[in-house]
Design an enzyme around this catalytic site. Structure first.
Site, PDB file in Angstrom:
ATOM      1  N   TRP A   1       0.845  -1.196   0.000  1.00 59.05           N
ATOM      2  CA  TRP A   1       0.000   0.000   0.000  1.00 59.05           C
ATOM      3  C   TRP A   1       0.875   1.239   0.000  1.00 59.05           C
ATOM      4  O   TRP A   1       1.939   1.253   0.627  1.00 59.05           O
ATOM      5  CB  TRP A   1      -0.911   0.000   1.239  1.00 59.05           C
ATOM      6  CG  TRP A   1      -1.763  -1.237   1.347  1.00 59.05           C
ATOM      7  CD1 TRP A   1      -1.626  -2.252   2.252  1.00 59.05           C
ATOM      8  CD2 TRP A   1      -2.879  -1.592   0.517  1.00 59.05           C
ATOM      9  NE1 TRP A   1      -2.582  -3.218   2.025  1.00 59.05           N
ATOM     10  CE2 TRP A   1      -3.364  -2.841   0.969  1.00 59.05           C
ATOM     11  CE3 TRP A   1      -3.510  -0.987  -0.575  1.00 59.05           C
ATOM     12  CZ2 TRP A   1      -4.451  -3.492   0.385  1.00 59.05           C
ATOM     13  CZ3 TRP A   1      -4.591  -1.637  -1.160  1.00 59.05           C
ATOM     14  CH2 TRP A   1      -5.052  -2.860  -0.683  1.00 59.05           C
TER      15      TRP A   1
ATOM     16  N   ASN B   1     -24.902   2.843   4.675  1.00 53.96           N
ATOM     17  CA  ASN B   1     -24.168   1.655   4.217  1.00 53.96           C
ATOM     18  C   ASN B   1     -23.587   1.807   2.811  1.00 53.96           C
ATOM     19  O   ASN B   1     -22.435   1.456   2.559  1.00 53.96           O
ATOM     20  CB  ASN B   1     -25.077   0.429   4.271  1.00 53.96           C
ATOM     21  CG  ASN B   1     -24.358  -0.821   3.816  1.00 53.96           C
ATOM     22  OD1 ASN B   1     -23.329  -1.189   4.366  1.00 53.96           O
ATOM     23  ND2 ASN B   1     -24.874  -1.460   2.782  1.00 53.96           N
TER      24      ASN B   1
HETATM   25  C1  LIG Z   1     -16.706  -0.438   5.343  1.00 45.48           C
HETATM   26  C2  LIG Z   1     -17.910  -0.792   6.195  1.00 45.48           C
HETATM   27  C3  LIG Z   1     -17.852  -0.647   7.586  1.00 45.48           C
HETATM   28  C4  LIG Z   1     -18.962  -0.978   8.381  1.00 45.48           C
HETATM   29  N1  LIG Z   1     -18.872  -0.829   9.750  1.00 45.48           N
HETATM   30  C5  LIG Z   1     -19.917  -1.205  10.521  1.00 45.48           C
HETATM   31  C6  LIG Z   1     -19.840  -1.089  11.946  1.00 45.48           C
HETATM   32  O1  LIG Z   1     -18.826  -0.693  12.521  1.00 45.48           O
HETATM   33  N2  LIG Z   1     -20.942  -1.429  12.677  1.00 45.48           N
HETATM   34  C7  LIG Z   1     -22.084  -1.899  12.072  1.00 45.48           C
HETATM   35  O2  LIG Z   1     -23.054  -2.198  12.789  1.00 45.48           O
HETATM   36  N3  LIG Z   1     -22.164  -2.039  10.745  1.00 45.48           N
HETATM   37  C8  LIG Z   1     -21.130  -1.704   9.949  1.00 45.48           C
HETATM   38  N4  LIG Z   1     -21.230  -1.824   8.590  1.00 45.48           N
HETATM   39  C9  LIG Z   1     -22.453  -2.439   8.013  1.00 45.48           C
HETATM   40  C10 LIG Z   1     -23.563  -1.441   7.647  1.00 45.48           C
HETATM   41  O3  LIG Z   1     -23.043  -0.369   6.925  1.00 45.48           O
HETATM   42  C11 LIG Z   1     -24.329  -0.908   8.866  1.00 45.48           C
HETATM   43  O4  LIG Z   1     -24.700  -1.990   9.695  1.00 45.48           O
HETATM   44  C12 LIG Z   1     -25.588  -0.174   8.429  1.00 45.48           C
HETATM   45  O5  LIG Z   1     -25.263   0.919   7.621  1.00 45.48           O
HETATM   46  C13 LIG Z   1     -26.342   0.297   9.639  1.00 45.48           C
HETATM   47  O6  LIG Z   1     -27.493   1.020   9.256  1.00 45.48           O
HETATM   48  P1  LIG Z   1     -28.937   0.505   9.652  1.00 45.48           P
HETATM   49  O7  LIG Z   1     -28.984   0.140  11.097  1.00 45.48           O
HETATM   50  O8  LIG Z   1     -29.911   1.512   9.175  1.00 45.48           O
HETATM   51  O9  LIG Z   1     -29.012  -0.830   8.806  1.00 45.48           O
HETATM   52  P2  LIG Z   1     -30.206  -1.659   8.109  1.00 45.48           P
HETATM   53  O10 LIG Z   1     -30.029  -1.507   6.681  1.00 45.48           O
HETATM   54  O11 LIG Z   1     -31.511  -1.239   8.705  1.00 45.48           O
HETATM   55  O12 LIG Z   1     -29.841  -3.119   8.543  1.00 45.48           O
HETATM   56  C14 LIG Z   1     -30.279  -3.703   9.786  1.00 45.48           C
HETATM   57  C15 LIG Z   1     -29.110  -4.188  10.587  1.00 45.48           C
HETATM   58  O13 LIG Z   1     -28.425  -5.234   9.903  1.00 45.48           O
HETATM   59  C16 LIG Z   1     -27.045  -5.178  10.222  1.00 45.48           C
HETATM   60  N5  LIG Z   1     -26.303  -4.975   8.977  1.00 45.48           N
HETATM   61  C17 LIG Z   1     -26.709  -4.309   7.884  1.00 45.48           C
HETATM   62  N6  LIG Z   1     -25.773  -4.377   6.914  1.00 45.48           N
HETATM   63  C18 LIG Z   1     -24.753  -5.074   7.427  1.00 45.48           C
HETATM   64  C19 LIG Z   1     -23.490  -5.487   6.923  1.00 45.48           C
HETATM   65  N7  LIG Z   1     -23.087  -5.193   5.679  1.00 45.48           N
HETATM   66  N8  LIG Z   1     -22.670  -6.197   7.734  1.00 45.48           N
HETATM   67  C20 LIG Z   1     -23.055  -6.524   8.984  1.00 45.48           C
HETATM   68  N9  LIG Z   1     -24.234  -6.171   9.506  1.00 45.48           N
HETATM   69  C21 LIG Z   1     -25.075  -5.455   8.751  1.00 45.48           C
HETATM   70  C22 LIG Z   1     -26.838  -4.001  11.158  1.00 45.48           C
HETATM   71  O14 LIG Z   1     -26.832  -4.484  12.481  1.00 45.48           O
HETATM   72  C23 LIG Z   1     -28.058  -3.143  10.872  1.00 45.48           C
HETATM   73  O15 LIG Z   1     -28.436  -2.327  11.952  1.00 45.48           O
HETATM   74  C24 LIG Z   1     -20.140  -1.486   7.771  1.00 45.48           C
HETATM   75  C25 LIG Z   1     -20.186  -1.624   6.376  1.00 45.48           C
HETATM   76  C26 LIG Z   1     -19.083  -1.280   5.598  1.00 45.48           C
HETATM   77  C27 LIG Z   1     -19.165  -1.436   4.110  1.00 45.48           C
END
Ligand SMILES: Cc1cc2nc3c(=O)[nH]c(=O)nc-3n(C[C@H](O)[C@H](O)[C@H](O)COP(=O)(O)OP(=O)(O)OC[C@H]3O[C@@H](n4cnc5c(N)ncnc54)[C@H](O)[C@@H]3O)c2cc1C
Length: 475
Positions: A307, A342
């Site tokens: 990197w 997300n």
């Molecule tokens: C680079 C990157 C970093 C991320 N870091 C985190 C983090 O630190 N903490 C975190 O909770 N999520 C993380 N996510 C996953 C996701 O972006 C968030 O969970 C989501 O945006 C939360 O918004 P929401 O509660 O409205 O999700 P919704 O769309 O309403 O989804 C419901 C729940 O599903 C779970 N979820 C959804 N998408 C994912 C996913 N891709 N991976 C795992 N669980 C998921 C979360 O618990 C979320 O609250 C990350 C994704 C990426 C790409």
């Protein structure tokens, strides 16, 4: 006589669906404990806004437990190494057993092991449940007896389990008879700095938010979830991360509200369920491959990628000054609110790694230090997915174009205008790439050329793969 049960709250800050609390109260008079550990939180790079959310939630939990006549000791500690010093004065109360929910990260496991051994020497029992996921890590594996490395078969097996067994959500326990305890003098937990107050923490408010999402929004989830300008996702992740609600509560509510739509593969309800299964997937992955906690890439050959790690470019990314409007808008939203959508997490992660050629671990750490929902497994999983180094990751040649992502997911530029005021007056056709116009000097020039950066990334990965193949041949 040892007659007092002690439930120790950590990442399960709720009274509903809390197995440790339910089990403790079924065995007799129960006292509850929460220890703030700011030094350890900092070692985990936990964002100040998440720390504040935890403190606020713990304070409200104290009131919710008081309705069950369970006193909650809110203690200001320092690090995990010192938790024993909190338990020592509690021994004189006649503790029978300590009840906890398992946390998967290494430091937390070590802390528990040391404490459990010490408690055993004092004649105090230890009870632990594994309920951060809908189904505990290791409770199902693939045909070869190992953890799944790919999401789709994992999800299939998860759904099979779900249809066979369902999920049990525990009710709030009934109040116990009031107890009188002479509590030892311990430092009461400080209040936080209230930087998270935009996020409610009362149990009823969270349950209402979950119900409203499942009743009114989940139908459109598939259609709208990728549009950051809309509030079309549940925004429950901060609460899932600290255990203020459980994944089982989410799924149970979804079942009630969505009914048969949950069985239709394309419905908003089943897509939302898939996201909750992704959450389980990454936690199962973490438990199966604990080296991930030591910041190792899942795909070993990617460890050799050189990197560039240019500090000026990294700062431009952190500060939302890359000259790529959607990336900048997303990073400014993160810096100002502790939250990022997300779709944008995927866009900015891809940009850092595949346009700026900066080690994904720097981005992973930066996210943890800013996100209100920072969660090691999901964050590491998301970063390794975007960097093409993880389980079931994006192929390395799949490189998001930050401009077309912007045109597709913020077509009217509403999100950009909200967070990048320098561009607020631009018409739609220029908002995604304003550099052809004599725009305000305040907006930065593009720090890289995407097309050229893309070629460099392909080369970096090809080189690492060749190195991997050579070392395979020589072994
Ligand atoms: C680079 C990157 C970093 C991320 N870091 C985190 C983090 O630190 N903490 C975190 O909770 N999520 C993380 N996510 C996953 C996701 O972006 C968030 O969970 C989501 O945006 C939360 O918004 P929401 O509660 O409205 O999700 P919704 O769309 O309403 O989804 C419901 C729940 O599903 C779970 N979820 C959804 N998408 C994912 C996913 N891709 N991976 C795992 N669980 C998921 C979360 O618990 C979320 O609250 C990350 C994704 C990426 C790409």
């Amino acid at each position: 006589m040892r007659a007092l049960q002690l439930v120790w709250f950590r990442s399960d800050l709720r009274v509903y669906d809390n197995a440790a609390l339910t089990e403790a109260m079924s065995h007799g008079p129960t006292l509850a404990l929460f220890i703030a550990c700011p030094q350890s939180w900092q070692q985990h790079q936990m964002a100040p806004i998440k720390q504040d959310l935890i403190r606020r939630r713990a304070q409200v939990l104290e009131q919710e437990l008081a309705e069950l006549n369970v006193p909650l000791l809110l203690i200001e500690g320092s690090s995990y190494h010192d938790v024993q010093s909190v338990f020592e004065p509690l021994l004189s109360l006649g503790l029978a057993r300590v009840y906890t929910e398992l946390e998967y990260e290494l430091r937390e496991r070590r802390r528990d092991q040391v404490l459990q051994e010490w408690l055993a020497k004092q004649g105090v029992g230890w009870w632990q449940c594994d309920r951060q996921c809908a189904f505990a890590p290791g409770s199902f594996v693939n045909g070869s007896g190992a953890m799944y490395q790919v999401f789709t078969p994992f999800k299939k097996r998860w759904l099979q389990r779900f249809s066979e067994q369902g999920l049990q959500v525990l009710a709030k326990p009934k109040p116990q008879a009031p107890i009188e305890i002479n509590l030892p003098a311990l430092t009461r937990m400080h209040s936080g700095d209230d930087c998270s107050t935009a996020w409610p923490v009362e149990q009823n408010a969270l349950l209402k938010q979950l119900r409203r999402f499942c009743q009114q929004q989940v139908q459109d989830y598939k259609k709208l979830r990728d549009l950051p300008a809309l509030d079309a996702t549940s925004r429950l992740s901060p609460y899932l991360a600290i255990g203020a609600i459980s994944v089982r509560q989410c799924i149970a509510r979804l079942q009630v509200e969505a009914g048969t739509a949950l069985q239709q593969a394309d419905s908003g309800a089943s897509v939302w369920l898939s996201e909750l299964i992704w959450r389980d997937f990454y936690k199962h992955v973490l438990v199966a491959w604990p080296d991930l906690i030591k910041h190792q890439p899942f795909q070993a050959e990617t460890a050799t990628i050189r990197w560039h790690n240019d500090e000026t470019l990294f700062r431009a990314w952190c500060d939302g000054k890359t000259g790529y409007p959607l990336v900048d808008a997303a990073m400014r939203q993160l810096n100002q609110t502790g939250w990022m959508h997300n779709r944008l997490r995927m866009v900015v992660a891809s940009f850092l790694v595949k346009d700026l050629h900066i080690d994904w671990r720097k981005g992973e750490q930066y996210f943890m230090s800013r996100l209100i929902d920072g969660d090691f497994a999901a964050n590491n999983g998301g970063w390794q997915w975007a960097a093409s180094t993880g389980t079931d990751a994006a192929p390395y040649f799949r490189i998001f174009n930050p401009i077309t992502q912007s045109e597709r997911f913020d077509p009217e530029g509403d999100f950009i205008r909200n967070w990048v005021p320098e561009l607020a007056k631009l018409p739609n056709q220029h908002i995604h790439w304003p550099h052809k116009l004599p725009i305000s000097k305040e907006y930065p020039k593009a720090v890289v050329d995407h097309a050229k950066a893309r070629q460099v990334t392909l080369e970096l990965f090809r080189h690492a793969r060749q190195q991997g193949e050579k070392s395979d041949e020589s072994t």
